[in-house]
Design a protein around this motif. Structure first.
Motif, short mmCIF file in Angstrom:
data_model
loop_
_atom_site.label_atom_id
_atom_site.label_comp_id
_atom_site.label_asym_id
_atom_site.label_seq_id
_atom_site.Cartn_x
_atom_site.Cartn_y
_atom_site.Cartn_z
N LYS A 196 0.86 -1.18 0.00
CA LYS A 196 0.00 0.00 0.00
C LYS A 196 0.89 1.23 0.00
CE LYS A 196 -4.02 -1.94 2.42
NZ LYS A 196 -4.93 -1.79 3.59
N PHE A 197 0.67 2.11 -0.95
CA PHE A 197 1.48 3.33 -1.06
C PHE A 197 0.75 4.46 -0.31
CE2 PHE A 197 2.46 0.70 -4.79
CZ PHE A 197 3.83 0.54 -4.61
N LYS A 198 0.89 4.44 1.01
CA LYS A 198 0.13 5.36 1.86
C LYS A 198 0.58 6.80 1.68
CE LYS A 198 -0.79 1.84 5.39
NZ LYS A 198 -0.62 1.47 6.81
N GLU A 199 1.88 7.02 1.54
CA GLU A 199 2.39 8.38 1.39
C GLU A 199 1.86 9.02 0.13
OE1 GLU A 199 4.52 11.96 1.67
OE2 GLU A 199 4.02 10.46 3.18
N ILE A 200 1.78 8.26 -0.95
CA ILE A 200 1.23 8.77 -2.20
C ILE A 200 -0.23 9.15 -2.02
CG2 ILE A 200 0.59 8.13 -4.57
CD1 ILE A 200 3.12 6.38 -4.64
N ASN A 201 -0.96 8.32 -1.32
CA ASN A 201 -2.40 8.53 -1.14
C ASN A 201 -2.70 9.79 -0.36
OD1 ASN A 201 -4.98 7.61 -1.74
ND2 ASN A 201 -5.18 6.49 0.17
N LEU A 244 6.29 -0.31 -11.06
CA LEU A 244 6.40 -0.63 -9.64
C LEU A 244 7.56 0.10 -8.98
CD1 LEU A 244 5.41 -2.22 -7.22
CD2 LEU A 244 6.76 -4.19 -8.00
N LYS A 245 8.72 0.11 -9.62
CA LYS A 245 9.88 0.80 -9.05
C LYS A 245 9.63 2.31 -8.98
CE LYS A 245 13.34 -2.62 -10.46
NZ LYS A 245 14.47 -2.91 -11.38
N THR A 246 8.89 2.84 -9.95
CA THR A 246 8.56 4.26 -9.94
C THR A 246 7.67 4.59 -8.75
OG1 THR A 246 8.71 4.38 -12.35
CG2 THR A 246 7.52 6.15 -11.25
N LEU A 247 6.63 3.79 -8.53
CA LEU A 247 5.74 4.02 -7.39
C LEU A 247 6.49 3.89 -6.07
CD1 LEU A 247 3.54 3.94 -9.57
CD2 LEU A 247 2.17 2.53 -8.03
N GLU A 248 7.36 2.90 -5.96
CA GLU A 248 8.13 2.70 -4.73
C GLU A 248 9.04 3.90 -4.47
OE1 GLU A 248 8.43 -2.20 -4.78
OE2 GLU A 248 10.03 -0.97 -5.65
N SER A 249 9.64 4.45 -5.52
CA SER A 249 10.54 5.58 -5.36
C SER A 249 9.79 6.85 -5.00
CB SER A 249 11.34 5.80 -6.65
OG SER A 249 12.15 4.67 -6.95
N ILE A 250 8.64 7.09 -5.63
CA ILE A 250 7.83 8.27 -5.30
C ILE A 250 7.32 8.17 -3.87
CG2 ILE A 250 5.65 9.45 -5.83
CD1 ILE A 250 6.18 8.91 -8.77
N TYR A 256 10.71 8.93 -1.56
CA TYR A 256 11.42 10.21 -1.58
C TYR A 256 10.49 11.38 -1.29
CZ TYR A 256 15.04 7.41 -3.85
OH TYR A 256 15.97 6.45 -4.14
N GLY A 257 11.13 12.52 -0.98
CA GLY A 257 10.38 13.77 -0.82
C GLY A 257 9.83 14.24 -2.15
N THR A 258 9.01 15.29 -2.12
CA THR A 258 8.33 15.73 -3.33
C THR A 258 9.31 16.21 -4.41
OG1 THR A 258 7.97 17.89 -2.29
CG2 THR A 258 6.17 16.31 -2.19
N GLY A 259 10.42 16.82 -4.01
CA GLY A 259 11.39 17.27 -5.00
C GLY A 259 11.99 16.10 -5.76
N ARG A 260 12.45 15.09 -5.05
CA ARG A 260 13.00 13.90 -5.69
C ARG A 260 11.92 13.15 -6.45
NH1 ARG A 260 18.34 14.80 -6.07
NH2 ARG A 260 19.40 14.86 -4.06
N ALA A 261 10.70 13.13 -5.91
CA ALA A 261 9.60 12.44 -6.59
C ALA A 261 9.34 13.04 -7.97
CB ALA A 261 8.33 12.50 -5.74
N PHE A 262 9.52 14.36 -8.08
CA PHE A 262 9.34 15.03 -9.36
C PHE A 262 10.39 14.57 -10.37
CE2 PHE A 262 9.92 18.74 -12.19
CZ PHE A 262 8.64 18.81 -12.70
N ILE A 263 11.62 14.38 -9.89
CA ILE A 263 12.69 13.88 -10.76
C ILE A 263 12.39 12.44 -11.19
CG2 ILE A 263 15.16 13.40 -10.95
CD1 ILE A 263 15.60 15.53 -8.78
N VAL A 264 11.86 11.64 -10.27
CA VAL A 264 11.48 10.26 -10.58
C VAL A 264 10.45 10.24 -11.71
CG1 VAL A 264 10.29 8.21 -9.70
CG2 VAL A 264 12.06 9.32 -8.32
N LEU A 265 9.49 11.17 -11.67
CA LEU A 265 8.49 11.25 -12.73
C LEU A 265 9.15 11.36 -14.10
CD1 LEU A 265 5.65 11.76 -13.98
CD2 LEU A 265 6.01 14.19 -13.47
#
Length: 255
Positions: free
Chosen positions: A78-83, A117-123, A126-135
């Motif tokens: 479950k990707f709780k932080e994303i939710n 899956l690896k993208t969702l796990e990374s987002i 990481y914090g929102t700044g790094r998550a944007f780079i992951v996108l």
């Protein structure tokens, strides 16, 4: 009927008749599939829990004449932080909409499942700044998996390996141009700043944790890399995604 067990990531659900739904998943074994879920609109449906955004499940399905049918499942992650993070939610919505729009049904692509899956796990991590780079790492990798990989190491005109710090990119031929070919006017292209070029190589070829232990990425370099990937995506898929339009209305480049 043969029971199929596969890991899956939810993409979307559409209503079907009065109480049912058609659920779209990207699966590890079957690629993108449509599952007819009976009683999807009923609160007491025991299977609807596996058909929610921001989870990764293992599904037990059987194939019918026109649809797959869900007979059971297990929630793996479950990707709780994303939710609960509004920005991350839109990042993932954009990713899932891209996957749904540009993948073909029933075509097995394990590398795409692994990428999602690896993208969702990374987002999630990481914090929102790094998550944007992951996108944007996801976008350039996803485009490549669809068959539109840019040539970033060898000149598309003379096939020599790119050396030095002066690099150009030809969007029509989706590849880099060396300084000699550009000076000889054999091929045109837009210049890529060397730091931006190095970042693009990392986003395309490395795992999502490539920056661990690295210095902070300069805002100018990140903006140029984002603009490059946006142009590349628009050139090859040439279609606006609703989530992406909403995302760009309020997102800020991390600083």
């Amino acid at each position: 009927m043969n029971l199929i067990k596969t890991r899956a990531i939810f993409l979307k659900i559409l209503p079907y008749k009065e109480f049912d739904g058609i659920v779209y998943f990207y699966t590890e074994k079957l690629g993108k599939i449509e599952i007819k879920l009976k009683g999807a609109k009923k609160i007491q449906s025991k299977l609807i829990g596996f058909c929610q955004p921001f989870i990764q499940s293992t599904l037990f399905i059987v194939k019918g004449k026109n649809f797959y049918y869900l007979v059971g499942g297990e929630t793996d992650k479950k990707f709780k932080e994303i939710n609960f993070n509004y920005l991350k939610l839109f990042l993932v919505a954009y990713i899932l909409e891209l996957v749904d729009k540009f993948t073909k049904p029933n075509k097995t692509e394990k590398k795409i499942f692994s990428l999602i899956l690896k993208t969702l796990e990374s987002i999630e991590e990481y914090g929102t700044g790094r998550a944007f780079i992951v996108l944007y790492a996801f976008i350039i990798k996803f485009i490549s998996f669809l068959g539109y990989a840019p040539e970033m190491l060898y000149c598309v005109n003379c096939n020599k390996k790119i050396k030095g710090q002066t690099v150009f990119f030809n969007i029509k031929n989706s590849g880099v141009i060396c300084l000699d070919c550009h000076q000889n006017k054999s091929f045109g292209g837009s210049r890529i700043e060397f730091q931006t070029y190095k970042l693009l190589l990392l986003l395309l070829y490395k795992n999502f944790n490539f920056w661990k232990g690295e210095k902070k990425i300069a805002v100018k370099t990140l903006k140029e890399a984002v603009e490059f990937i946006d142009r590349l995506a628009q050139w090859h898929i040439d279609e606006e995604i609703f989530s992406g339009k909403v995302l760009r209305q309020f997102i800020k480049i991390y600083e």
